[in-house]
Write a protein that holds these residues in place. Structure first.
Motif, PDB file in Angstrom:
ATOM      1  N   LEU A   7       0.733  -1.300   0.043  1.00 19.42           N
ATOM      2  CA  LEU A   7       0.065  -0.021   0.084  1.00 19.42           C
ATOM      3  C   LEU A   7       0.902   1.421  -0.125  1.00 19.42           C
ATOM      4  O   LEU A   7       0.628   2.163  -0.495  1.00 19.42           O
ATOM      5  CB  LEU A   7      -0.845   0.039   1.161  1.00 19.42           C
ATOM      6  CG  LEU A   7      -1.935  -1.140   1.288  1.00 19.42           C
ATOM      7  CD1 LEU A   7      -2.542  -1.245   2.517  1.00 19.42           C
ATOM      8  CD2 LEU A   7      -3.018  -1.237   0.171  1.00 19.42           C
ATOM      9  N   LEU A   8       1.959   1.221   0.498  1.00 23.06           N
ATOM     10  CA  LEU A   8       2.953   2.458   0.700  1.00 23.06           C
ATOM     11  C   LEU A   8       3.460   2.682  -0.719  1.00 23.06           C
ATOM     12  O   LEU A   8       3.661   3.760  -0.924  1.00 23.06           O
ATOM     13  CB  LEU A   8       4.128   2.322   1.640  1.00 23.06           C
ATOM     14  CG  LEU A   8       5.275   3.381   1.697  1.00 23.06           C
ATOM     15  CD1 LEU A   8       4.437   4.537   2.220  1.00 23.06           C
ATOM     16  CD2 LEU A   8       6.460   2.761   2.668  1.00 23.06           C
ATOM     17  N   GLU A   9       3.647   1.714  -1.389  1.00 20.97           N
ATOM     18  CA  GLU A   9       4.043   1.917  -2.844  1.00 20.97           C
ATOM     19  C   GLU A   9       3.026   2.718  -3.563  1.00 20.97           C
ATOM     20  O   GLU A   9       3.658   3.487  -4.635  1.00 20.97           O
ATOM     21  CB  GLU A   9       4.468   0.578  -3.296  1.00 20.97           C
ATOM     22  CG  GLU A   9       5.127   0.578  -4.711  1.00 20.97           C
ATOM     23  CD  GLU A   9       5.652  -0.730  -5.242  1.00 20.97           C
ATOM     24  OE1 GLU A   9       5.898  -0.731  -6.510  1.00 20.97           O
ATOM     25  OE2 GLU A   9       5.665  -1.726  -4.522  1.00 20.97           O
ATOM     26  N   MET A  27      -7.394   0.575  -0.319  1.00 20.64           N
ATOM     27  CA  MET A  27      -6.507   0.473   0.876  1.00 20.64           C
ATOM     28  C   MET A  27      -7.092  -0.606   1.723  1.00 20.64           C
ATOM     29  O   MET A  27      -6.122  -1.191   2.808  1.00 20.64           O
ATOM     30  CB  MET A  27      -6.496   1.885   1.699  1.00 20.64           C
ATOM     31  CG  MET A  27      -5.960   3.126   0.880  1.00 20.64           C
ATOM     32  SD  MET A  27      -4.028   2.817   0.436  1.00 20.64           S
ATOM     33  CE  MET A  27      -4.217   2.532  -1.166  1.00 20.64           C
ATOM     34  N   ILE A  28      -8.203  -0.861   1.796  1.00 21.12           N
ATOM     35  CA  ILE A  28      -8.607  -2.233   2.601  1.00 21.12           C
ATOM     36  C   ILE A  28      -9.098  -3.452   1.857  1.00 21.12           C
ATOM     37  O   ILE A  28      -9.673  -4.106   2.599  1.00 21.12           O
ATOM     38  CB  ILE A  28      -9.763  -1.627   3.533  1.00 21.12           C
ATOM     39  CG1 ILE A  28     -11.042  -1.174   2.687  1.00 21.12           C
ATOM     40  CG2 ILE A  28      -9.419  -0.444   4.405  1.00 21.12           C
ATOM     41  CD1 ILE A  28     -12.305  -0.758   3.845  1.00 21.12           C
ATOM     42  N   ARG A  29      -8.880  -3.410   0.610  1.00 22.55           N
ATOM     43  CA  ARG A  29      -9.016  -4.723  -0.225  1.00 22.55           C
ATOM     44  C   ARG A  29      -8.535  -5.858   0.536  1.00 22.55           C
ATOM     45  O   ARG A  29      -9.366  -6.849   0.278  1.00 22.55           O
ATOM     46  CB  ARG A  29      -8.685  -4.266  -1.580  1.00 22.55           C
ATOM     47  CG  ARG A  29      -9.113  -5.319  -2.606  1.00 22.55           C
ATOM     48  CD  ARG A  29      -8.840  -5.385  -4.008  1.00 22.55           C
ATOM     49  NE  ARG A  29      -9.244  -3.884  -4.430  1.00 22.55           N
ATOM     50  CZ  ARG A  29     -10.596  -3.948  -5.146  1.00 22.55           C
ATOM     51  NH1 ARG A  29     -11.224  -5.004  -5.088  1.00 22.55           N
ATOM     52  NH2 ARG A  29     -11.043  -2.890  -5.770  1.00 22.55           N
ATOM     53  N   TYR A  69     -17.030  -9.182   7.025  1.00 24.49           N
ATOM     54  CA  TYR A  69     -16.140 -10.217   7.319  1.00 24.49           C
ATOM     55  C   TYR A  69     -16.185 -11.502   6.836  1.00 24.49           C
ATOM     56  O   TYR A  69     -15.406 -12.332   6.548  1.00 24.49           O
ATOM     57  CB  TYR A  69     -16.777 -10.401   8.858  1.00 24.49           C
ATOM     58  CG  TYR A  69     -15.908 -11.403   9.785  1.00 24.49           C
ATOM     59  CD1 TYR A  69     -14.606 -11.142  10.298  1.00 24.49           C
ATOM     60  CD2 TYR A  69     -16.348 -12.556  10.205  1.00 24.49           C
ATOM     61  CE1 TYR A  69     -13.736 -11.934  11.076  1.00 24.49           C
ATOM     62  CE2 TYR A  69     -15.504 -13.540  10.762  1.00 24.49           C
ATOM     63  CZ  TYR A  69     -14.341 -13.475  11.037  1.00 24.49           C
ATOM     64  OH  TYR A  69     -13.507 -14.454  11.827  1.00 24.49           O
ATOM     65  N   GLN A  70     -17.525 -11.923   6.635  1.00 24.92           N
ATOM     66  CA  GLN A  70     -17.825 -13.207   5.953  1.00 24.92           C
ATOM     67  C   GLN A  70     -17.366 -13.372   4.481  1.00 24.92           C
ATOM     68  O   GLN A  70     -17.037 -14.661   4.188  1.00 24.92           O
ATOM     69  CB  GLN A  70     -19.166 -13.817   6.113  1.00 24.92           C
ATOM     70  CG  GLN A  70     -19.722 -14.035   7.615  1.00 24.92           C
ATOM     71  CD  GLN A  70     -21.049 -14.085   7.901  1.00 24.92           C
ATOM     72  OE1 GLN A  70     -21.845 -13.618   6.947  1.00 24.92           O
ATOM     73  NE2 GLN A  70     -21.320 -14.743   8.825  1.00 24.92           N
ATOM     74  N   ASN A  71     -17.319 -12.465   3.830  1.00 30.83           N
ATOM     75  CA  ASN A  71     -17.079 -12.403   2.467  1.00 30.83           C
ATOM     76  C   ASN A  71     -15.954 -11.182   2.123  1.00 30.83           C
ATOM     77  O   ASN A  71     -16.496 -10.171   1.754  1.00 30.83           O
ATOM     78  CB  ASN A  71     -18.222 -12.239   1.475  1.00 30.83           C
ATOM     79  CG  ASN A  71     -17.827 -12.198   0.132  1.00 30.83           C
ATOM     80  OD1 ASN A  71     -16.902 -12.621  -0.527  1.00 30.83           O
ATOM     81  ND2 ASN A  71     -18.977 -11.839  -0.749  1.00 30.83           N
ATOM     82  N   PRO A  72     -14.818 -11.732   2.234  1.00 32.76           N
ATOM     83  CA  PRO A  72     -13.551 -10.907   2.329  1.00 32.76           C
ATOM     84  C   PRO A  72     -13.622 -10.104   0.595  1.00 32.76           C
ATOM     85  O   PRO A  72     -13.142  -8.842   0.682  1.00 32.76           O
ATOM     86  CB  PRO A  72     -12.228 -11.431   2.407  1.00 32.76           C
ATOM     87  CG  PRO A  72     -12.801 -12.732   3.125  1.00 32.76           C
ATOM     88  CD  PRO A  72     -14.170 -13.027   2.616  1.00 32.76           C
TER      89      PRO A  72
END
Length: 384
Positions: free
Chosen positions: A46-48, A178-180, A230-233
């Motif tokens: 993510l930083l990249e 950022m949260i994928r 939570y159950q389905n990322p």
């Protein structure tokens, strides 16, 4: 009744909005950026994404990525020693709550004539020295919206919040990418933390029409999406709802403040190093059950907003339903609920009760007063 709400002056949202960092750089005429992050963010790539954009904009940067999780005030002092010799005109935080809190503290400590230890006792000293950009990589702390920074106090085996409106971020970037790939355990802990922000702020003594608006919006988004996320990322719509809900919860904190759930969680993080979101999740339903008779009307109103199909039920039933949903969410997201799993023993209850009772900054917001024995009894319920 007079009230106010202070929020970040510019908020970007939506997939790919991290690219708007170039607009921020141009607006601030920034030549050098100080980046706060951690090893997990770096490892996730993510930083990249951020540094590629900075290099394209020909903006110099220095990365500080050794930040401790749940940092102590000494950790902040050590970070400031590292930052001291680097000049910068923009601070960018890309990470979770600890990263963003450290960045907010840096924004008021860089080149200032006071130290973090001074702010622990006199937070009003803080004055913003450098503008800030917050890019959250979890879906729960809400730190990107608040004027709070939480630090551990090792000698007291607890935590303390430094609160000053000068720490409200200038820019926020809410980019779902950022949260994928956020691990399920972090979705759970940070999501429940954000839900606690919403419910606590809505039931706070200091709640206002401003904070209620954001707290209710936050609660609705999180109650309806945290199980799916939570159950389905791969359910990005649900994750994006959590990201937005967390931000709204942070705005609610700035307007009213959290209550006994957060107050009693601080000793758990300070002494036993239980992650902040987990400690809140352990206590959440039990504290709200203790508060139920004093907060019934507020909890019922919250239920009406989140679950309108239950609007014809009695207030007592709606209040009970909200608390049942909180407990169910903690169960579904598989967050441990026994303090014994974290090394807490019955002999520790006196310490916990005393340490929890000292968190008056938050306990004064609770609609129901807690005695030392009340606090001890709540901890006892989660020590199996």
């Amino acid at each position: 009744m007079n009230y106010q709400s202070k929020i970040p002056s510019c908020v970007f949202g939506g997939e790919g909005c991290i690219a708007r960092i170039k607009d921020i750089i141009e607006k601030e005429n920034a030549k050098k950026a100080i980046i706060f992050t951690d090893q997990g963010v770096c490892a996730a790539g993510l930083l990249e994404i951020l540094t590629d954009l900075l290099e394209h904009a020909k903006t110099l940067y220095q990365v500080f990525d050794a930040l401790a999780s749940e940092p102590s005030y000494q950790d902040v002092e050590n970070t400031m020693k590292e930052v001291k010799d680097y000049s910068g005109d923009l601070i960018i935080a890309i990470g979770g709550g600890s990263v963003m809190d450290a960045a907010k503290l840096c924004s008021v400590l860089k080149d200032a004539d006071y130290a973090v230890t001074d702010l622990l006792h006199h937070p009003a000293l803080a004055k913003k020295q450098i503008p800030t950009v917050m890019i959250p990589t979890t879906c729960g702390t809400g730190a990107e919206a608040t004027c709070n920074a939480i630090v551990a106090i090792p000698e007291e085996q607890s935590k303390q919040g430094i609160v000053n409106e000068n720490m409200i971020p200038d820019y926020v970037i809410l980019d779902p990418q950022m949260i994928r790939r956020l691990p399920k355990s972090i979705v759970a802990a940070t999501g429940v933390d954000a839900l606690a922000h919403a419910v606590e702020c809505y039931t706070s003594r200091k709640a206002t029409p401003f904070s209620d608006t954001y707290a209710l919006a936050s609660a609705k988004l999180i109650f309806q999406n945290i199980r799916k996320a939570y159950q389905n990322p791969e359910h990005m719509e649900a994750k994006n709802s959590l990201l937005l809900g967390a931000f709204y919860g942070g705005v609610a904190i700035a307007g009213s403040g959290t209550t006994a759930v957060h107050a009693l969680s601080y000793p758990l993080g300070g002494k036993y190093h239980i992650a902040h979101g987990v400690s809140n999740a352990i206590l959440f339903a039990h504290v709200m059950e203790f508060n139920r008779d004093a907060c019934e009307t507020r909890l019922a109103a919250l239920c009406d907003g989140v679950y309108p199909e239950l609007s014809k039920q009695a207030s007592s039933e709606k209040a009970r339903y909200i608390i049942e949903q909180i407990a169910d969410i903690v169960k579904v997201t598989e967050i441990p609920t026994d303090l014994g799993e974290f090394g807490v023993r019955p002999k520790d209850l006196d310490f916990l009760a005393e340490a929890g009772s000292r968190q008056q900054r938050l306990l004064v917001n609770n609609r129901k007063e807690l005695s030392l024995e009340d606090i001890r009894a709540i901890y006892q319920k989660v020590l199996k």
